[in-house]
Structures are given as C-alpha cells and as structure tokens.
Design an enzyme around this catalytic site. Structure first.
Site, PDB file in Angstrom:
ATOM      1  NE  ARG A 196       8.025 -48.528   9.938  1.00  0.00           N
ATOM      2  CZ  ARG A 196       6.935 -49.444  10.052  1.00  0.00           C
ATOM      3  NH1 ARG A 196       7.140 -50.087  11.136  1.00  0.00           N
ATOM      4  NH2 ARG A 196       6.079 -49.465   9.586  1.00  0.00           N
TER       5      ARG A 196
ATOM      6  CG  ASP B 276      17.089 -46.672  15.764  1.00  0.00           C
ATOM      7  OD1 ASP B 276      15.698 -47.198  15.448  1.00  0.00           O
ATOM      8  OD2 ASP B 276      17.620 -47.758  16.184  1.00  0.00           O
TER       9      ASP B 276
ATOM     10  CE1 TYR C  97      21.053 -49.132   8.457  1.00  0.00           C
ATOM     11  CE2 TYR C  97      20.727 -51.349   7.495  1.00  0.00           C
ATOM     12  CZ  TYR C  97      20.279 -50.194   8.002  1.00  0.00           C
ATOM     13  OH  TYR C  97      18.831 -49.989   8.301  1.00  0.00           O
TER      14      TYR C  97
ATOM     15  NE  ARG D   6      22.813 -47.905  17.451  1.00  0.00           N
ATOM     16  CZ  ARG D   6      21.911 -47.230  18.009  1.00  0.00           C
ATOM     17  NH1 ARG D   6      20.790 -46.926  17.489  1.00  0.00           N
ATOM     18  NH2 ARG D   6      22.189 -46.722  19.228  1.00  0.00           N
TER      19      ARG D   6
END
Length: 507
Positions: free
Chosen positions: A50, A52, A110, A198
């Site tokens: 999910r 952002d 990522y 992040r």
C-alpha cells in the site's frame, strides 16, 4: 472462479497512494473501476504493498477473483486500454485461489533517488528529491552497512504505524551516484514498515551532510525510538521496483546479531508439516516477541507441528501452558546424550567380537534404496530430517557425514556416522533397520557392527543423541552398552489456541 495476479506500474504523482480513501483518487480505486467495467462484474483487488501518496511503482502486485472467461494472460492488454497513461499493467497470470500477495514470503526492492547538485533540474523533478548540500557518499555507505541483516527497526517507523512487530530483514542496501549527480539508494528486504525506506533515506541524508557520523546509525537502531532517527524524506523520490516471491521454502534460516541468535528449520515443512525454532541466544526483553514471531512465521509457511527450544545455557524461559501470540506451548520431548566407551585398538588389529551385519559404504546406485529405507523408518521420529539425493551428494562431497548400508544376507538398514579423530569419538548421527526387518533383533547386531567400525578407526568412544519419546531406540542403546551422560532442554510444541480463544484475545 479464478484468481488473477497483476504486476502494476504507476506514476504516483497524481494519486493519494494505493489504498482506497475518501479524500482523493487512488490507484486501487482506478483499477477496481477499470476491471469492473472490463469484466462486467464487481471487482475488488487485493494489493501487496500500500504505497503512500506520491510514491511510484514499477512492480507492485495485486490479485482479484473473477468469473470471466478471458484468459488471465490477456487481461493486462485489455485492461491497459481502459487505464490512464500513468498506470500500466506489466503482466497478468492465473494463480491458485488461495494465493495472497501479502501472505507469501517475498523480497521487496525499493529505490530512492536524490539529485545531488547545486541547482535543481526540472526534468525528473517528480521522481527524485533535490539536495544541494555536497553529500559524502562513502560515509552514507558506511552508515548503511549497520542496517543490513535482521533488526528491530522501530526507530525507522512512523509512530502512528499499526504494525505490532517491528523486526524486519534488509538483505541488501547500496548507494550509487551517476555523472549527473543522481544518487540511487537501492534497498531489498523481507518487508518494510510504514515510511521505513523514506526514514532510512532521511537518516542517510543526515550522515551525508555531516550531521551524524556513520556509527550513529547503530545507536539509532539500538534506541528503538522514532525521535532518534532523521526526518522522513519526500515521497516523490521513492519507487517500488519489484516483489520477488519465494518459489520454494528456504530449508533453514539462521540469524545472528547482537540481540538474538536463532535457527528456524523449515526443511520438514513441505513433507511433514513440521517446523523447528531453536533460540540459541536472545535478550530477555526480546524473548517473548521473538518466539511469537518465529512460531507464527513457521505456521504461515505451512507448519502444523512447531517445536521450540530455548537452547541458551542457564535459561529456562519457556513455560508450559503459556501463550505466545495465538499459540500455546506444551512440553513435548527432550534429547538424551548417550555414550559408550571402547577399548582402543590398533587399526591393523582384528576387532573384538563379530557381527552378523556389516557396514558397506554408500555408492550412488544405492542412493534410492538408502533413501527409501531411511525416510520410511524415520518419517515420524522426533526431529528427524527428510533426506533426498541432493542432500547425500552435498554431504558426501563436503565430507561432513559418512553414509552406510547395513548388510546381512540382504540390505537391512542404513547408518550415518561422523568420526571425529580429534575428539577420539564416533558420532552416530542415525542408524536404523528397514521396517520389513523389524522384530528380528537386527538393531542390536547393527550397533555391534558400528562398534567394530569405531574400533577399526582407532576411536575409543561412541556418542549419539536420542529423543526420550523414542523409547524403543533408547532401550536398544541401553542394551548395547550406552549410558546417559547428559540431557538437552525440553522441546516445546506450539499449538494453535483455536478460533474462540483468538476472538477473546482480540477483545
């Protein structure tokens, strides 16, 4: 009914993330509508990650169920005709109806991009965070090395996260810079907490700017406090690159860090539905949650019998009847350490005594028969491993074990022996008689044949381990002259507490 898996790529700039929400358009909403229109039935997709608001993806995964007769591999082409330009399905295929994208073991990768130069560049501004400070890439790499492995990443998780367990594993974390000043942080792991990537990027930025020394990252990990880490880097620099799902279960997982050390043995899960968790070392404050996490992982991976051992010397932290998450522990069995001392002989001298059974080294043509006898005899024995031809090949090439056939007039059994001249000991890893020959007194003769072999090798001691629940084997070893010289801690069996008790736990 069939279940279809989608690999989804999207530019997240114009979307409020993946998951449906009332305050803006999301990727999930667009896909649901496009699929429902295409297939002429209500569709609700299940996403794997999910992401952002503002986060991009090249390889997110989702599934949906449909009655449509359109071939699964063709759905991607038809669906792309109905999607906006910033969302594309890269592939579609049918998967089993019970396949769930968030309940499979996978490696997520990522990338976070940082444009590191004095003046921002309009081209690519939606896909990279701009930083005009001159970043020290080497120090950022040193700091990143502290994050590799399995750790509690609570410091790198947004406080409002709903995650109950904050332990994750990072397999790889690299930083590279191209000629145009674009730094790419590429990170692969077992899964990530809310905003974890992040926050890692924001923390490494602090290191690159000289705010933190590289070793500060280890202190941040140890703090387990979000306030200790750097800021959360902007979403636009983050892209979910891929999700690689495990094709077969890893036979054994070993983890060793400064907080805990354990082995999770899964090789018996596919055939026997048995899993083993051995805690070799663990901080007392982490013990309860570590056991809970590993037992649940074993269960999710298919084990229905899970055995737990607290092997740390001087510790007895497992308590019968205590619940660890949705599992209650009960005492199951323990191992006896048994030995027999021999009279040392010259290897050229004839050994004392005779045996009706002799040992012959295992050769490749005999592998199938050896495996059939072993797996039939030991399938239900506590902590027994299931062997295959690849296991034998690796063991024999490595010289770590010696495989034997037991022969009388026929091939009646098998053995795995590990001589250790330095310890003057022959370790009997396993020995057994094929089921068709049980009840003929061949077990005692087989033990005599092994003793003769130990004497030929000039060893003066034999050692083995036997589960106390395997009473027939323990009796044979006693009869053969073995004595108990120690025990291992109890193995506890973790049992599902049941749906009613789970519901009470939730309340």
């Amino acid at each position: 009914m069939k279940r279809v898996k989608l690999v989804v790529a999207y530019d997240g700039t114009n979307y409020c993330g993946w998951q449906l929400q009332p305050n803006g358009i999301t990727i999930e909403e667009v896909l649901n509508k496009a699929l429902s229109d295409l297939l002429r039935e209500p569709i609700a997709i299940i996403g794997a990650s999910r992401t952002d608001s503002g986060v991009h993806a090249k390889g997110n995964v989702a599934v949906f169920d449909t009655e449509s007769r359109i071939p699964a591999d063709k759905i991607c082409f038809a669906l792309n005709q109905r999607l906006p330009e910033d969302i594309r399905i890269q592939a579609s295929r049918e998967v089993p109806l019970d396949w769930h994208p968030r309940k499979q073991n996978c490696i997520k990768t990522y990338e976070y991009k940082i444009l590191n130069q004095k003046i921002d560049m309009p081209v690519g501004r939606l896909y990279a965070h701009f930083c005009y400070f001159d970043l020290d890439l080497e120090k950022m790499r040193q700091a990143a090395s502290y994050l590799i492995g399995e750790h509690d990443f609570k410091s790198f998780c947004t406080v409002r996260s709903q995650a109950e367990e904050t332990v994750r594993t990072i397999y790889n974390l690299t930083l590279e810079k191209d000629r145009e000043g674009l730094i790419t942080m590429r990170i692969s792991g077992s899964g990530f907490l809310y905003n974890m990537v992040r926050i890692i990027a924001g923390t490494l930025l602090k290191v690159g700017m000289g705010v933190y020394p590289p070793e500060q990252v280890e202190k941040i990990l140890d703090a387990r406090d979000r306030q200790a880490a750097g800021g959360t880097a902007p979403a636009k620099g983050l892209t979910l690159v891929s999700m690689e799902y495990e094709k077969e279960l890893c036979p054994e997982i070993q983890v060793d860090n400064k907080d805990w050390k354990y082995r999770m043995v899964q090789r018996e899960i596919p055939k026997k539905k048995k899993g083993y968790v051995v805690i070799e070392r663990c901080r007392d404050g982490d013990f309860q949650r570590t056991v809970t996490r590993l037992v649940h992982q074993c269960y999710r991976n298919g084990a229905r019998e899970i055995f737990v051992l607290d092997a740390e010397p001087g510790k007895e932290r497992l308590v019968p009847g205590e619940c660890y998450g949705y599992y209650r522990l009960e005492k199951s069995y323990r191992f006896f350490k048994m030995e027999k001392k021999l009279k040392k002989q010259d290897s050229m001298q004839q050994v004392s005594g005779t045996a009706a059974i002799r040992l012959t080294g295992l050769k490749k043509p005999d592998w199938p028969q050896w495996l059939a006898m072993y797996n039939e005899s030991f399938f239900q024995v506590a902590s027994s491993a299931t062997y295959d031809t690849e296991d034998i090949r690796k063991e024999q090439q490595g010289g770590s074990r010696f495989f034997w056939l037991l022969k009388g007039r026929k091939r009646v059994g098998f053995a795995v022996l590990v001589p250790n001249p330095k310890m003057d000991t022959l370790y009997i890893d396993m020995i057994g008689i094929a089921k068709e020959f049980w009840g003929q007194g061949l077990g005692y003769q087989a033990m005599k044949a092994v003793e003769n072999m130990a004497e030929v090798w000039g060893l003066s001691r034999m050692e083995l381990m036997a589960a106390d629940c395997n009473k027939r084997a323990v009796s044979l070893y006693h009869k053969s002259g073995f004595e108990i010289f120690g025990t291992r801690p109890w193995f506890f069996q973790a049992k599902d507490i049941g749906e009613k008790e789970k519901e009470n736990e939730r309340k």
